[in-house]
Motif scaffolding. Sequence first.
Motif, mmCIF file in Angstrom:
data_model
loop_
_atom_site.group_PDB
_atom_site.id
_atom_site.type_symbol
_atom_site.label_atom_id
_atom_site.label_comp_id
_atom_site.label_asym_id
_atom_site.label_seq_id
_atom_site.Cartn_x
_atom_site.Cartn_y
_atom_site.Cartn_z
ATOM 1 N N SER A 32 -3.530 4.437 3.706
ATOM 2 C CA SER A 32 -2.124 4.824 3.916
ATOM 3 C C SER A 32 -1.381 5.137 2.625
ATOM 4 C CB SER A 32 -1.387 3.693 4.652
ATOM 5 O OG SER A 32 -1.354 2.511 3.858
ATOM 6 N N MET A 33 -2.057 5.021 1.479
ATOM 7 C CA MET A 33 -1.378 5.274 0.205
ATOM 8 C C MET A 33 -1.318 6.767 -0.081
ATOM 9 S SD MET A 33 -2.216 2.244 -2.483
ATOM 10 C CE MET A 33 -1.060 2.971 -3.625
ATOM 11 N N ARG A 34 -0.338 7.408 0.492
ATOM 12 C CA ARG A 34 -0.164 8.851 0.328
ATOM 13 C C ARG A 34 1.285 9.136 -0.055
ATOM 14 N NH1 ARG A 34 1.641 13.153 3.437
ATOM 15 N NH2 ARG A 34 0.593 15.150 3.049
ATOM 16 N N GLY A 35 1.455 9.802 -1.181
ATOM 17 C CA GLY A 35 2.779 10.216 -1.614
ATOM 18 C C GLY A 35 2.920 11.728 -1.553
ATOM 19 N N VAL A 36 4.141 12.200 -1.492
ATOM 20 C CA VAL A 36 4.413 13.632 -1.369
ATOM 21 C C VAL A 36 5.027 14.152 -2.668
ATOM 22 C CG1 VAL A 36 5.745 15.392 -0.133
ATOM 23 C CG2 VAL A 36 4.721 13.486 1.116
ATOM 24 N N ILE A 37 4.547 15.323 -3.096
ATOM 25 C CA ILE A 37 5.098 16.000 -4.269
ATOM 26 C C ILE A 37 5.686 17.334 -3.824
ATOM 27 C CG2 ILE A 37 4.587 17.062 -6.503
ATOM 28 C CD1 ILE A 37 2.341 15.098 -6.872
ATOM 29 N N PRO B 291 1.799 26.509 7.034
ATOM 30 C CA PRO B 291 3.241 26.223 6.940
ATOM 31 C C PRO B 291 3.553 24.750 6.722
ATOM 32 C CG PRO B 291 2.608 26.649 9.225
ATOM 33 C CD PRO B 291 1.408 26.968 8.378
ATOM 34 N N ASP B 292 2.582 23.872 6.960
ATOM 35 C CA ASP B 292 2.794 22.437 6.781
ATOM 36 C C ASP B 292 2.212 21.915 5.467
ATOM 37 O OD1 ASP B 292 3.975 22.255 9.335
ATOM 38 O OD2 ASP B 292 2.000 22.158 10.269
ATOM 39 N N PHE B 293 1.834 22.821 4.571
ATOM 40 C CA PHE B 293 1.208 22.400 3.308
ATOM 41 C C PHE B 293 2.150 21.528 2.484
ATOM 42 C CE2 PHE B 293 0.739 22.865 -1.246
ATOM 43 C CZ PHE B 293 -0.598 22.561 -1.432
ATOM 44 N N THR B 294 1.596 20.481 1.887
ATOM 45 C CA THR B 294 2.326 19.659 0.916
ATOM 46 C C THR B 294 1.365 19.230 -0.181
ATOM 47 O OG1 THR B 294 1.872 17.635 2.183
ATOM 48 C CG2 THR B 294 3.994 18.714 2.575
ATOM 49 N N TYR B 295 1.870 19.173 -1.404
ATOM 50 C CA TYR B 295 1.115 18.522 -2.470
ATOM 51 C C TYR B 295 1.145 17.023 -2.193
ATOM 52 C CZ TYR B 295 1.523 22.823 -5.288
ATOM 53 O OH TYR B 295 1.447 24.103 -5.752
ATOM 54 N N GLU B 296 0.090 16.337 -2.549
ATOM 55 C CA GLU B 296 0.076 14.908 -2.273
ATOM 56 C C GLU B 296 -0.469 14.097 -3.440
ATOM 57 O OE1 GLU B 296 -4.062 13.691 -0.123
ATOM 58 O OE2 GLU B 296 -2.527 14.536 1.192
ATOM 59 N N PHE C 104 0.861 -1.188 0.000
ATOM 60 C CA PHE C 104 0.000 0.000 0.000
ATOM 61 C C PHE C 104 0.894 1.234 0.000
ATOM 62 C CE2 PHE C 104 -2.609 -3.304 1.888
ATOM 63 C CZ PHE C 104 -3.741 -3.186 1.113
ATOM 64 N N ASN C 105 1.584 1.488 -1.097
ATOM 65 C CA ASN C 105 2.385 2.694 -1.241
ATOM 66 C C ASN C 105 2.684 2.935 -2.716
ATOM 67 O OD1 ASN C 105 4.388 0.333 -0.675
ATOM 68 N ND2 ASN C 105 5.632 1.886 -1.691
ATOM 69 N N TRP C 106 3.288 4.063 -2.996
ATOM 70 C CA TRP C 106 3.653 4.421 -4.365
ATOM 71 C C TRP C 106 5.161 4.237 -4.557
ATOM 72 C CZ3 TRP C 106 -0.391 4.892 -7.358
ATOM 73 C CH2 TRP C 106 -1.589 5.395 -6.851
#
Length: 346
Positions: free
Chosen positions: A295-300, A277-282, A172-174
């Motif tokens: 739980s399948m969350r990736g960060v961009i 301040p904690d913003f992330t693309y996902e 369960f991941n990228w």
Amino acid sequence: MSGFLAVLVVVLIFIVIFQIAKASEYVSILKGEKKAREQSNRINGFLLIAFLVLGLIGVYYCNDLLKGKILGESASEQGEGVDTLIYVTLAITGVVFVLTQIALFWFAFKYQEKEGRKAFYFPHNNKLEVIWTVIPAIALTVLVAFGLKHWFQLTSDAPKDATVVEVTGKQFNWIFRYPGKDGQLGRRDFKNIDPTAGNELGLDWNDPLNKDDFMPTEVHLVVGKPVKFVIGSRDVIHDVGLPHFRMKMDAVPGIPTTLWFTPKFTTKQMKEKTGNPDFTYEISCDQMCGSGHYSMRGVIVVETQEEYDAWVAKQKSTYSLTHEAAAPPAGAAADSTQKTVAANIK
């Protein structure tokens, strides 16, 4: 505690409604069925108008309360067209919703049963059938046509200078892969998949193009530069969801899919725009894929060209990492060589 109170209030409301219904039944027996039905119609007609007014006020209030909590401006150039299509669709369906609900509740109130009034028998009308069939059909055709236009744009050939990123879903991941300096991704074979040896994608080490490909734990993109995602899956169907960029594409085992877009804002700029301040693309998985789906969350990370180049320079190829791990330590190799030489001397 608040949840328990809410449930309790709902239960009490149902009990009150049930008791009112039972009381009305007893009243109808005492007054006679006809008078009870007329009284019930008047009450229901009034309640329908009240429900209409309160419902429309509630819709407006919810919209005013929650409109600031949506994602906001699209973070990709192509997403602007998607947003426009959504707003146009909401405007058309919103107008139709309000008009039809007003007509529905008003007719129920206006034409309730009354003494001396007889219902008009109106079984069929060709003109009305044509009107409420053709008009929605035309509206939906136009919306679908604009939707297809954006779809074909997103799935068309990416610009030649686009950054290529391979995105593979697994439970369960990228898994992400970038081409090296040659700009081309190496060959893969599912038979070569061996997570214990660091080869999660089944890369063919006999293919020279694989020697410089690298696999980071997060995606880095350049602001203002097109990026092409080559999407696949290692097991079940997943779905690459990019909500801030307004993109979405299925990850299907054995069938690569693609999409491309151009980021508009860096991660730093989005932190300032959102005040977070904690913003992330996902990257999220928008397809239910099993018990660990959540739980399948990736960060961009979207950054400038200079920051991107500095990040790429720090990356090591997957080939070098896996083969370094497989090779014996330098000290052990030297010790083995010395023993071999000593044995030969003897």
